[in-house]
Design a protein around this motif. Structure first.
Motif, mmCIF file in Angstrom:
data_model
loop_
_atom_site.group_PDB
_atom_site.id
_atom_site.type_symbol
_atom_site.label_atom_id
_atom_site.label_comp_id
_atom_site.label_asym_id
_atom_site.label_seq_id
_atom_site.Cartn_x
_atom_site.Cartn_y
_atom_site.Cartn_z
ATOM 1 N N PHE A 1 -0.502 -13.947 6.141
ATOM 2 C CA PHE A 1 -1.228 -13.920 6.026
ATOM 3 C C PHE A 1 -1.777 -15.153 5.956
ATOM 4 O O PHE A 1 -2.895 -15.963 5.615
ATOM 5 C CB PHE A 1 -2.468 -13.190 5.873
ATOM 6 N N LYS A 2 -1.001 -16.538 5.375
ATOM 7 C CA LYS A 2 -0.852 -17.699 5.233
ATOM 8 C C LYS A 2 -1.728 -17.273 3.621
ATOM 9 O O LYS A 2 -2.239 -17.681 3.292
ATOM 10 C CB LYS A 2 -1.573 -18.314 5.750
ATOM 11 N N GLY A 3 -0.964 -16.255 3.126
ATOM 12 C CA GLY A 3 -1.538 -15.877 1.165
ATOM 13 C C GLY A 3 -0.065 -15.504 0.949
ATOM 14 O O GLY A 3 0.344 -14.290 1.316
ATOM 15 N N MET A 4 -0.868 -14.758 -0.702
ATOM 16 C CA MET A 4 -0.239 -13.570 -1.080
ATOM 17 C C MET A 4 -1.000 -12.644 -1.198
ATOM 18 O O MET A 4 -2.407 -12.830 -1.729
ATOM 19 C CB MET A 4 0.924 -14.661 -2.501
ATOM 20 N N TYR A 5 -0.800 -11.559 -1.141
ATOM 21 C CA TYR A 5 -1.628 -10.423 -0.820
ATOM 22 C C TYR A 5 -1.234 -8.992 -1.703
ATOM 23 O O TYR A 5 0.233 -9.023 -2.247
ATOM 24 C CB TYR A 5 -2.441 -10.401 0.009
ATOM 25 N N GLY A 6 -1.345 -7.993 -2.032
ATOM 26 C CA GLY A 6 -1.366 -7.102 -2.767
ATOM 27 C C GLY A 6 -2.580 -5.692 -2.355
ATOM 28 O O GLY A 6 -3.645 -6.609 -2.155
ATOM 29 N N GLU A 7 -2.189 -4.680 -2.677
ATOM 30 C CA GLU A 7 -3.432 -3.950 -2.879
ATOM 31 C C GLU A 7 -3.326 -2.480 -3.344
ATOM 32 O O GLU A 7 -2.182 -2.196 -3.572
ATOM 33 C CB GLU A 7 -3.139 -2.866 -0.866
ATOM 34 N N THR A 8 -4.269 -2.001 -3.197
ATOM 35 C CA THR A 8 -4.906 -0.890 -4.492
ATOM 36 C C THR A 8 -5.730 0.070 -3.830
ATOM 37 O O THR A 8 -6.560 -0.399 -2.496
ATOM 38 C CB THR A 8 -5.441 -1.169 -5.565
ATOM 39 N N ASN A 9 -6.053 1.507 -4.488
ATOM 40 C CA ASN A 9 -7.226 1.907 -4.064
ATOM 41 C C ASN A 9 -8.226 2.233 -5.634
ATOM 42 O O ASN A 9 -7.514 2.347 -6.644
ATOM 43 C CB ASN A 9 -6.743 3.777 -3.734
ATOM 44 N N ILE A 10 -8.999 1.841 -5.298
ATOM 45 C CA ILE A 10 -10.783 1.865 -5.855
ATOM 46 C C ILE A 10 -11.952 3.061 -5.683
ATOM 47 O O ILE A 10 -11.872 2.839 -4.687
ATOM 48 C CB ILE A 10 -11.423 0.340 -5.904
ATOM 49 N N ALA A 11 -11.702 4.207 -6.345
ATOM 50 C CA ALA A 11 -12.698 5.337 -6.268
ATOM 51 C C ALA A 11 -12.336 6.254 -4.499
ATOM 52 O O ALA A 11 -13.309 6.033 -4.203
ATOM 53 C CB ALA A 11 -14.051 4.447 -6.638
ATOM 54 N N GLY A 12 -10.782 5.896 -4.150
ATOM 55 C CA GLY A 12 -10.660 6.205 -2.981
ATOM 56 C C GLY A 12 -10.692 5.270 -1.729
ATOM 57 O O GLY A 12 -10.388 6.003 -1.180
ATOM 58 N N GLU A 13 -10.944 3.726 -2.090
ATOM 59 C CA GLU A 13 -10.770 3.007 -1.596
ATOM 60 C C GLU A 13 -10.127 1.734 -0.774
ATOM 61 O O GLU A 13 -10.031 1.927 -2.395
ATOM 62 C CB GLU A 13 -12.200 2.308 -1.497
ATOM 63 N N LYS A 14 -9.442 1.605 -0.048
ATOM 64 C CA LYS A 14 -7.864 0.366 0.010
ATOM 65 C C LYS A 14 -9.035 -0.529 0.070
ATOM 66 O O LYS A 14 -9.968 -0.366 0.632
ATOM 67 C CB LYS A 14 -7.597 0.797 0.569
#
Length: 189
Positions: free
Chosen positions: A42-55
């Motif tokens: 997506f023309k970027g660098m990214y990562g993901e996590t969950n915060i209080a059950g929200e992606k």
């Protein structure tokens, strides 16, 4: 699902400059919320996590500041993220160092990264965390691509922490609660 976009410019020469506070706060969130910015797409660098059950996806566009909207448009089209769930973090020269301003909409205010995001989204309605970098003391470009003083660094550390906490409040309680809590925030020495 939420998208948190930290604005900045890629490359070592821009590291820790006023214009890169968005990248710096995403880096802090990476440690605070225990995830890795380790994917490139997506023309970027990214990562993901969950915060209080929200992606929550954290993105650092690699397009250079003035084309940030290309990266944002690409990732929201893929994940179908609504504008109200996009949180953009960026530098603001109209706020003193150590201040934050959270808004749910508004003009670009002369910020080319935001101007490009507005152009790609077709609206100025999306939440944002503006991080004070102080008024320019020299040419605007030289100023925003310059580094902070040691005295400013002490204030920044506190405002970066507050901005990372504001992300969590925005995700869990909404932008209005975050505005109530952080728009009066002022880092003290």
């Amino acid at each position: 699902m939420y998208l948190v976009v930290g604005l900045g410019n890629p490359g070592d020469k821009y590291d820790k400059t006023r214009h890169n506070v968005g990248f710096d706060i995403v880096d802090l969130c990476e440690k605070k919320y225990n995830f890795n910015i380790n994917r490139t797409k997506f023309k970027g660098m990214y990562g993901e996590t969950n915060i209080a059950g929200e992606k929550v996806i954290f993105l650092k566009p690699q397009t250079y500041m003035n084309l940030s909207g290309e990266s944002v448009r690409s990732i929201i089209d893929f994940y179908k993220i609504p504008n109200e769930n996009i949180i953009v973090i960026y530098d603001d020269i109209s706020l003193e160092v150590g201040r934050l301003r959270i808004k749910t909409k508004g003009s670009a205010g002369g910020h080319n990264g935001i101007k490009n995001i507005i152009a790609h989204l077709g609206t100025d309605v999306f939440p944002r965390i503006k991080v004070g970098v102080g008024e320019p003391t020299c040419d605007l470009v030289d100023y925003v691509l310059g580094r902070f003083t040691a005295e400013e660094d002490a204030l920044l550390e506190k405002s970066f922490e507050a901005a990372a906490e504001a992300v969590k409040v925005m995700v869990t309680q909404g932008p209005n609660e975050a505005m109530n809590k952080f728009n009066s925030f002022k880092a003290e020495k």
